[in-house]
Scaffold this motif. Structure first.
Motif, mmCIF file in Angstrom:
data_model
loop_
_atom_site.group_PDB
_atom_site.id
_atom_site.type_symbol
_atom_site.label_atom_id
_atom_site.label_comp_id
_atom_site.label_asym_id
_atom_site.label_seq_id
_atom_site.Cartn_x
_atom_site.Cartn_y
_atom_site.Cartn_z
ATOM 1 N N ILE A 6 0.835 -1.228 -0.040
ATOM 2 C CA ILE A 6 -0.057 0.015 0.041
ATOM 3 C C ILE A 6 1.022 1.438 -0.038
ATOM 4 O O ILE A 6 0.642 2.376 -0.653
ATOM 5 C CB ILE A 6 -0.952 -0.041 1.244
ATOM 6 C CG1 ILE A 6 -1.973 -1.098 1.149
ATOM 7 C CG2 ILE A 6 -1.710 1.543 1.392
ATOM 8 C CD1 ILE A 6 -2.964 -1.438 1.907
ATOM 9 N N THR A 7 1.717 1.172 0.846
ATOM 10 C CA THR A 7 2.737 2.278 0.925
ATOM 11 C C THR A 7 3.445 2.545 -0.480
ATOM 12 O O THR A 7 3.432 3.761 -1.124
ATOM 13 C CB THR A 7 3.947 2.306 1.960
ATOM 14 O OG1 THR A 7 3.166 1.684 3.320
ATOM 15 C CG2 THR A 7 4.666 3.385 2.069
ATOM 16 N N THR A 49 2.823 6.135 -2.847
ATOM 17 C CA THR A 49 3.994 6.717 -3.017
ATOM 18 C C THR A 49 5.088 6.808 -4.149
ATOM 19 O O THR A 49 5.922 7.451 -4.082
ATOM 20 C CB THR A 49 4.901 6.903 -1.766
ATOM 21 O OG1 THR A 49 5.337 5.165 -1.769
ATOM 22 C CG2 THR A 49 4.292 6.826 -0.265
ATOM 23 N N ASN A 50 4.389 5.814 -5.334
ATOM 24 C CA ASN A 50 5.527 5.845 -6.337
ATOM 25 C C ASN A 50 6.817 5.127 -6.008
ATOM 26 O O ASN A 50 7.882 5.573 -6.717
ATOM 27 C CB ASN A 50 5.611 7.083 -7.343
ATOM 28 C CG ASN A 50 4.357 7.325 -7.678
ATOM 29 O OD1 ASN A 50 3.515 6.698 -7.996
ATOM 30 N ND2 ASN A 50 4.010 8.690 -7.711
ATOM 31 N N ARG A 104 9.546 4.417 9.878
ATOM 32 C CA ARG A 104 8.980 3.603 8.805
ATOM 33 C C ARG A 104 9.194 4.013 7.502
ATOM 34 O O ARG A 104 9.004 3.152 6.537
ATOM 35 C CB ARG A 104 7.671 3.211 8.943
ATOM 36 C CG ARG A 104 7.488 2.595 10.386
ATOM 37 C CD ARG A 104 5.961 1.945 10.359
ATOM 38 N NE ARG A 104 5.697 1.370 11.840
ATOM 39 C CZ ARG A 104 5.246 1.806 12.641
ATOM 40 N NH1 ARG A 104 4.933 2.898 12.798
ATOM 41 N NH2 ARG A 104 5.205 1.087 13.850
ATOM 42 N N PHE A 105 9.077 5.337 7.132
ATOM 43 C CA PHE A 105 9.065 5.828 5.992
ATOM 44 C C PHE A 105 10.142 6.209 5.448
ATOM 45 O O PHE A 105 10.466 7.302 4.555
ATOM 46 C CB PHE A 105 7.774 6.680 5.715
ATOM 47 C CG PHE A 105 6.510 6.075 6.267
ATOM 48 C CD1 PHE A 105 5.823 5.452 5.320
ATOM 49 C CD2 PHE A 105 6.183 6.146 7.535
ATOM 50 C CE1 PHE A 105 4.652 5.106 5.608
ATOM 51 C CE2 PHE A 105 4.915 5.787 7.739
ATOM 52 C CZ PHE A 105 4.115 4.977 6.892
ATOM 53 N N LEU A 106 11.354 6.258 5.983
ATOM 54 C CA LEU A 106 12.583 6.867 5.622
ATOM 55 C C LEU A 106 13.046 6.815 4.239
ATOM 56 O O LEU A 106 13.195 7.956 3.473
ATOM 57 C CB LEU A 106 13.765 6.553 6.281
ATOM 58 C CG LEU A 106 14.055 6.829 7.860
ATOM 59 C CD1 LEU A 106 14.968 5.909 8.695
ATOM 60 C CD2 LEU A 106 14.415 8.189 7.682
ATOM 61 N N PRO A 107 12.878 5.641 3.345
ATOM 62 C CA PRO A 107 13.008 5.655 1.925
ATOM 63 C C PRO A 107 12.050 6.589 0.935
ATOM 64 O O PRO A 107 12.353 7.294 0.279
ATOM 65 C CB PRO A 107 12.747 4.377 1.533
ATOM 66 C CG PRO A 107 13.064 3.533 2.655
ATOM 67 C CD PRO A 107 12.452 4.179 3.827
ATOM 68 N N VAL A 108 10.615 6.581 1.771
ATOM 69 C CA VAL A 108 9.876 7.658 1.055
ATOM 70 C C VAL A 108 10.318 8.985 1.161
ATOM 71 O O VAL A 108 10.108 9.880 0.225
ATOM 72 C CB VAL A 108 8.356 7.431 1.644
ATOM 73 C CG1 VAL A 108 7.554 8.192 1.120
ATOM 74 C CG2 VAL A 108 8.172 5.879 1.624
ATOM 75 N N LEU A 109 10.584 9.391 2.413
ATOM 76 C CA LEU A 109 11.020 10.886 2.846
ATOM 77 C C LEU A 109 12.195 11.240 1.856
ATOM 78 O O LEU A 109 12.521 12.162 1.334
ATOM 79 C CB LEU A 109 11.363 10.968 4.182
ATOM 80 C CG LEU A 109 10.088 10.585 5.068
ATOM 81 C CD1 LEU A 109 10.375 10.732 6.657
ATOM 82 C CD2 LEU A 109 9.086 11.818 4.829
ATOM 83 N N ILE A 118 2.564 15.269 4.118
ATOM 84 C CA ILE A 118 3.872 16.155 4.102
ATOM 85 C C ILE A 118 4.426 16.089 2.803
ATOM 86 O O ILE A 118 5.232 16.996 2.372
ATOM 87 C CB ILE A 118 4.782 15.975 5.201
ATOM 88 C CG1 ILE A 118 5.248 14.731 5.372
ATOM 89 C CG2 ILE A 118 3.828 16.433 6.409
ATOM 90 C CD1 ILE A 118 6.171 14.549 6.472
ATOM 91 N N THR A 119 4.469 14.910 2.050
ATOM 92 C CA THR A 119 5.253 14.825 0.837
ATOM 93 C C THR A 119 4.641 15.403 -0.269
ATOM 94 O O THR A 119 4.957 15.956 -1.292
ATOM 95 C CB THR A 119 5.638 13.503 0.548
ATOM 96 O OG1 THR A 119 4.375 12.505 0.313
ATOM 97 C CG2 THR A 119 6.581 12.955 1.556
#
Ligand SMILES: Nc1nc2c(ncn2[C@@H]2O[C@H](COP(=O)(O)OP(=O)(O)O)[C@@H](O)[C@H]2O)c(=O)[nH]1
Ligand SMILES: [Mg+2]
Length: 313
Positions: free
Chosen positions: A144-145, A149-150, A179-184, A227-228
């Motif tokens: 889902i993430t 988030t592509n 949990r989302f470091l790569p997304v950020l 936020i992104t």
């Protein structure tokens, strides 16, 4: 290289892992021995209530590369990572879990992948040695993430990761956003990749992240998406929703008014009227929230920084 900068920092957040620490240190020492780099090991003890700190003190006494930061209370993994990132002196950072589930022998592989031109390389626990429920919820969460988030990754929240200094300097980890470091990182424009890593069953102690983390994870996903995408243009999100609601509400109310005036249909038995009013109010509120958001963004303009890769002046 600047003084007191070193090549590699291994950052290890931990909470109640007394039995694992000695073995972990040995494993890391072996791996570092095979690498020709200056290194430090930064442990961040997140207010453990067991003998972790005693163990870390011993390690620090016998190995000068070991640095320890102890929180007075338990602030969570994100806080521990943020502390580790800010105190690490390395040009490259490795994070890993303290529970011996991540294998330090993967460190050279992660570094090699960084050298291929990536800024963040994450582990992918392809054969994950965790209970069934954890594996499945985690897989769903990753899917889902990624979809929202592509990001093309399999295991976003793997404990073992390698970062270039610029990445850890640029991203702000707080709450449960580790949990989302790569997304950020990807959102800041960094190149993110992953490699398959070995994973071991938990040997000592017990897991600190139960199934409840699943719910928390989804709430955090909303934060991350917001936020992104919208911090720099909040009205685009709230304004659109608000306008749609307002237009429907207005349409509905106008129609009811028309029927009342020209067709003598009384409003006393028309519950639809409440929906009309509700939609109008919600619409106005959403637009106002969006405008407030814009005001906050506007007044923070000086602080909002854009990720610069290089400057030639
Ligand atoms: N700083 C910090 N680290 C934690 C906390 N909870 C767990 N950890 C560490 O995060 C890593 C992963 O935790 P673990 O319980 O093994 O989670 P799992 O591998 O997903 O089952 C381990 O090194 C833990 O010591 C916490 O509240 N604060
Ligand atoms: Mg674990």
């Amino acid at each position: 290289m600047e003084k007191d900068k070193i090549d590699l920092s291994i950052v290890i957040p931990l909470y109640n892992e007394e039995e694992s620490l000695g073995e972990l240190h040995e494993q890391i020492t072996t791996v570092l021995g095979s690498l020709d780099t200056s290194a430090e090991i930064v442990f961040v003890d997140d207010g453990s209530s067991d003998a972790s700190m005693k163990k870390l003190t011993e390690l620090h006494e016998k190995d000068a590369r070991v640095r320890v930061y102890q929180f007075r209370k338990n602030y969570g993994k994100s806080a521990a990572l943020a502390k580790g990132f800010s105190v690490a002196k390395g040009q490259t950072l490795i994070t890993m879990d303290a529970d011996l589930q991540d294998d330090p022998r993967e460190i050279p592989h992660l570094l090699a992948k960084l050298d291929e031109g990536f800024d963040l390389v994450s582990g992918w626990k392809k054969e994950r040695k965790d209970p069934f429920i954890k594996r499945t919820t985690s897989r769903l969460f990753n899917r889902i993430t990624c979809m929202s988030t592509n990001l093309e990754m399999h295991d976003i929240n793997c404990g073992i990761k390698a970062y270039r200094r610029e990445v850890t300097d640029a991203i702000n980890v707080y709450g449960q956003l580790h949990r989302f470091l790569p997304v950020l990182a990807q959102w800041e424009g960094f190149k993110v990749s992953e490699i398959v890593v070995r994973h071991h069953p938990r040997k000592y102690g017990k897991t600190k992240f139960g199934v409840s983390r699943f719910v928390a994870g989804f709430i955090d996903l909303i934060t991350v998406l917001f936020i992104t995408r919208y911090t720099r243009r909040p009205l685009h999100l709230f304004g659109l929703a608000g306008l749609v609601s307002f237009i429907f509400g207005l349409g509905l109310s106008s129609w009811l008014a028309f029927e009342r005036i020209f067709n003598d249909k009384y409003l006393s038995n028309r519950p639809m009227m409440f929906l009309g009013i509700l939609l109008i109010i919600v619409g106005v509120q959403f637009v106002s929230i969006g405008l407030l958001g814009e005001m906050i963004t506007e007044s923070r303009k000086q602080q909002v920084d854009y990720a610069i890769k290089k400057t030639l002046t």
